[in-house]
Design an enzyme around this catalytic site. Structure first.
Site, PDB file in Angstrom:
ATOM      1  N   TYR A   1       4.266  13.961-111.597  1.00  0.00           N
ATOM      2  CA  TYR A   1       3.234  13.696-110.580  1.00  0.00           C
ATOM      3  C   TYR A   1       1.932  13.278-111.255  1.00  0.00           C
ATOM      4  CZ  TYR A   1       0.148  14.838-106.573  1.00  0.00           C
ATOM      5  OH  TYR A   1      -0.773  14.807-105.550  1.00  0.00           O
TER       6      TYR A   1
ATOM      7  N   LEU B   1       6.958  -4.843-100.703  1.00  0.00           N
ATOM      8  CA  LEU B   1       6.496  -4.617 -99.333  1.00  0.00           C
ATOM      9  C   LEU B   1       5.856  -5.902 -98.814  1.00  0.00           C
ATOM     10  CD1 LEU B   1       5.559  -2.608 -97.073  1.00  0.00           C
ATOM     11  CD2 LEU B   1       3.617  -2.059 -98.555  1.00  0.00           C
TER      12      LEU B   1
HETATM   13  P1  NAD Z   1       2.827  14.654 -97.688  1.00  0.00           P
HETATM   14  O1  NAD Z   1       4.065  14.939 -98.465  1.00  0.00           O
HETATM   15  O2  NAD Z   1       2.621  15.413 -96.408  1.00  0.00           O
HETATM   16  O3  NAD Z   1       2.726  13.119 -97.351  1.00  0.00           O
HETATM   17  C1  NAD Z   1       3.197  12.116 -98.203  1.00  0.00           C
HETATM   18  C2  NAD Z   1       3.867  11.063 -97.347  1.00  0.00           C
HETATM   19  O4  NAD Z   1       4.312   9.980 -98.210  1.00  0.00           O
HETATM   20  C3  NAD Z   1       5.125  11.582 -96.625  1.00  0.00           C
HETATM   21  O5  NAD Z   1       5.080  11.207 -95.275  1.00  0.00           O
HETATM   22  C4  NAD Z   1       6.271  10.891 -97.367  1.00  0.00           C
HETATM   23  O6  NAD Z   1       7.399  10.720 -96.576  1.00  0.00           O
HETATM   24  C5  NAD Z   1       5.613   9.596 -97.798  1.00  0.00           C
HETATM   25  N1  NAD Z   1       6.264   8.963 -98.953  1.00  0.00           N
HETATM   26  C6  NAD Z   1       6.554   9.511-100.164  1.00  0.00           C
HETATM   27  N2  NAD Z   1       7.151   8.616-100.959  1.00  0.00           N
HETATM   28  C7  NAD Z   1       7.251   7.453-100.242  1.00  0.00           C
HETATM   29  C8  NAD Z   1       7.765   6.161-100.523  1.00  0.00           C
HETATM   30  N3  NAD Z   1       8.334   5.863-101.689  1.00  0.00           N
HETATM   31  N4  NAD Z   1       7.670   5.213 -99.565  1.00  0.00           N
HETATM   32  C9  NAD Z   1       7.103   5.492 -98.375  1.00  0.00           C
HETATM   33  N5  NAD Z   1       6.600   6.698 -98.043  1.00  0.00           N
HETATM   34  C10 NAD Z   1       6.681   7.665 -98.970  1.00  0.00           C
HETATM   35  O7  NAD Z   1       1.604  14.891 -98.679  1.00  0.00           O
HETATM   36  P2  NAD Z   1       0.033  14.925 -98.396  1.00  0.00           P
HETATM   37  O8  NAD Z   1      -0.457  16.276 -98.723  1.00  0.00           O
HETATM   38  O9  NAD Z   1      -0.277  14.338 -97.065  1.00  0.00           O
HETATM   39  O10 NAD Z   1      -0.504  13.958 -99.546  1.00  0.00           O
HETATM   40  C11 NAD Z   1      -0.871  12.619 -99.277  1.00  0.00           C
HETATM   41  C12 NAD Z   1      -1.431  11.981-100.524  1.00  0.00           C
HETATM   42  O11 NAD Z   1      -2.592  12.687-100.961  1.00  0.00           O
HETATM   43  C13 NAD Z   1      -0.458  11.977-101.690  1.00  0.00           C
HETATM   44  O12 NAD Z   1      -0.580  10.760-102.394  1.00  0.00           O
HETATM   45  C14 NAD Z   1      -0.941  13.112-102.556  1.00  0.00           C
HETATM   46  O13 NAD Z   1      -0.622  12.912-103.915  1.00  0.00           O
HETATM   47  C15 NAD Z   1      -2.443  13.082-102.313  1.00  0.00           C
HETATM   48  N6  NAD Z   1      -3.066  14.396-102.538  1.00  0.00           N
HETATM   49  C16 NAD Z   1      -2.906  15.404-101.640  1.00  0.00           C
HETATM   50  C17 NAD Z   1      -3.508  16.634-101.870  1.00  0.00           C
HETATM   51  C18 NAD Z   1      -3.388  17.784-100.908  1.00  0.00           C
HETATM   52  O14 NAD Z   1      -3.939  18.845-101.168  1.00  0.00           O
HETATM   53  N7  NAD Z   1      -2.709  17.644 -99.781  1.00  0.00           N
HETATM   54  C19 NAD Z   1      -4.273  16.821-103.030  1.00  0.00           C
HETATM   55  C20 NAD Z   1      -4.379  15.767-103.938  1.00  0.00           C
HETATM   56  C21 NAD Z   1      -3.797  14.546-103.658  1.00  0.00           C
END
Ligand code: NAD
Ligand code: UDP
Length: 314
Positions: A146, A62
């Site tokens: 994960y 990137l």
């Molecule tokens: P989400 O799936 O809505 O968002 C993740 C985003 O990352 C998406 O827009 C997806 O398109 C993008 N993405 C994935 N792989 C990619 C790549 N290789 N290159 C570019 N973009 C990429 O999920 P979320 O709930 O918004 O989670 C966001 C972050 O928070 C994640 O890292 C997740 O592990 C972490 N998280 C979320 C929760 C929760 O409860 N929502 C809990 C623990 C951790």
């Protein structure tokens, strides 16, 4: 005004973080490949003059022009159904994606925020979970793609901190909910809300006695912003300590939607954590942070969001 990079900026949490950073007066570059994201999440941000979107897979190198103050690495499939559907992409974005974005932070002299997760604790043998608990993860089970990617990400971030002096922040997010969760992403909040609003049975996995603790997204984003601004490099839990069983949660959803859907029990998910609740002592002490929005209150805009999505035929 500072320039922020948010990977996963078109996702659920990432898009709320972008909105908050813009509201705080920053410039934001969101990087997303839309594997689980949705352009509608950033419709408002795209109209903001300080917002840019780069469509890019961060598992590939990137390069970004100009200065960067902080790299927020949120890109990763996050719903169990999503990471089971995309196991290799999940491993890559948590490992190669973390490496690439740490490299970006290093090149720019930027701070680095990693979105880690309560899944680093696996099916925990300590309850509630404190940051000094090392966890109980099955590396070869389906969730391993994960959990281990996030654990690797934390290790990689700490190595960059120790080796290159990168200012690293590790936010361990617990279950978070709110508007912009994807309908059909399989997580319990969109699944139960969709079922309740359509009047079909709520699918409880197993006996429903497993517990979770649900944090409203605005509370989480406040925690992210505070953690990013503080000088703490070790992991910090960000979540709501109010714990309930999935059965209790199902009843909350029925009450919040006025639905009369039945509950049906299905198979328990493999390696599904039996309990989960954050100890947020560190966040309280270091950040003066704790969640403010009770579940009953946070469900109001969340239900309205899902109602609207279903009405428009999503
Ligand atoms: P989400 O799936 O809505 O968002 C993740 C985003 O990352 C998406 O827009 C997806 O398109 C993008 N993405 C994935 N792989 C990619 C790549 N290789 N290159 C570019 N973009 C990429 O999920 P979320 O709930 O918004 O989670 C966001 C972050 O928070 C994640 O890292 C997740 O592990 C972490 N998280 C979320 C929760 C929760 O409860 N929502 C809990 C623990 C951790
Ligand atoms: N769950 C459920 N029914 C569903 C979806 C999820 O009973 O339709 C359960 C799931 O097995 C887990 C809990 O709800 O015990 C939370 O699941 P989610 O997918 O939201 O995230 P997790 O906390 O497991 O990462």
């Amino acid at each position: 005004m500072q320039r922020m990079v948010v990977t996963g900026g078109a996702g659920f949490i990432g898009s709320h973080l972008c909105d908050r950073l813009l509201a705080d007066g920053h410039e934001v570059l969101a990087v997303d490949n839309f594997i689980t994201g949705d352009r509608r999440n950033i419709e408002g941000a795209l109209r903001h003059p300080s917002f840019r979107l780069l469509e890019h897979d961060v598992s590939r190198p990137l390069f970004v022009e100009g200065p960067v103050h902080t790299v927020f690495h949120l890109a990763s499939p996050a719903s169990p159904a999503d990471y089971l559907a995309h196991p290799i992409q999940t491993l890559k974005v948590g490992s190669l994606g973390t490496h690439n974005t740490l490299g970006l932070a290093r090149a720019k002299g930027a701070a680095y925020f990693l979105a880690s997760t309560s899944e680093v604790y696996g099916d925990p043998l300590q309850h509630p979970q404190r940051e000094d608990y090392w966890g109980n993860v099955n590396p070869v089970g389906p969730r391993g793609v994960y959990d281990e990617a996030k654990r690797f990400g934390e290790a990689m971030a700490m190595a960059y901190h120790r080796t290159h002096g990168i200012r690293v922040r590790l936010g361990r997010f617990f279950n978070t909910y709110g508007p912009r969760m994807r309908l059909g992403d399989g997580r319990v909040v969109p699944a139960f809300l969709e079922q309740a609003l359509r009047g079909i049975p709520l699918t409880v996995h197993g006996d429903g006695e497993q517990t979770r603790s649900f944090c409203y997204v605005d509370d989480l984003v406040e925690g992210i912003v505070r953690l990013a601004a503080c000088g703490e490099s070790g992991p910090v839990n960000l979540g709501n300590p109010r714990e309930m069983t999935i059965l209790e949660f199902a009843r909350k959803i029925l009450a919040a939607t006025g639905s009369r859907s039945a509950l049906v029990h299905g198979e328990r998910m493999v390696d599904d954590p039996r309990v989960r609740r954050p100890d947020i002592g560190r966040a309280r002490t270091l950040l003066g942070w704790e969640p403010r929005v009770p579940l009953e209150e946070g469900l109001v805009p969340t239900v309205a969001y899902f109602r609207a999505r279903i009405a428009e035929g999503a």
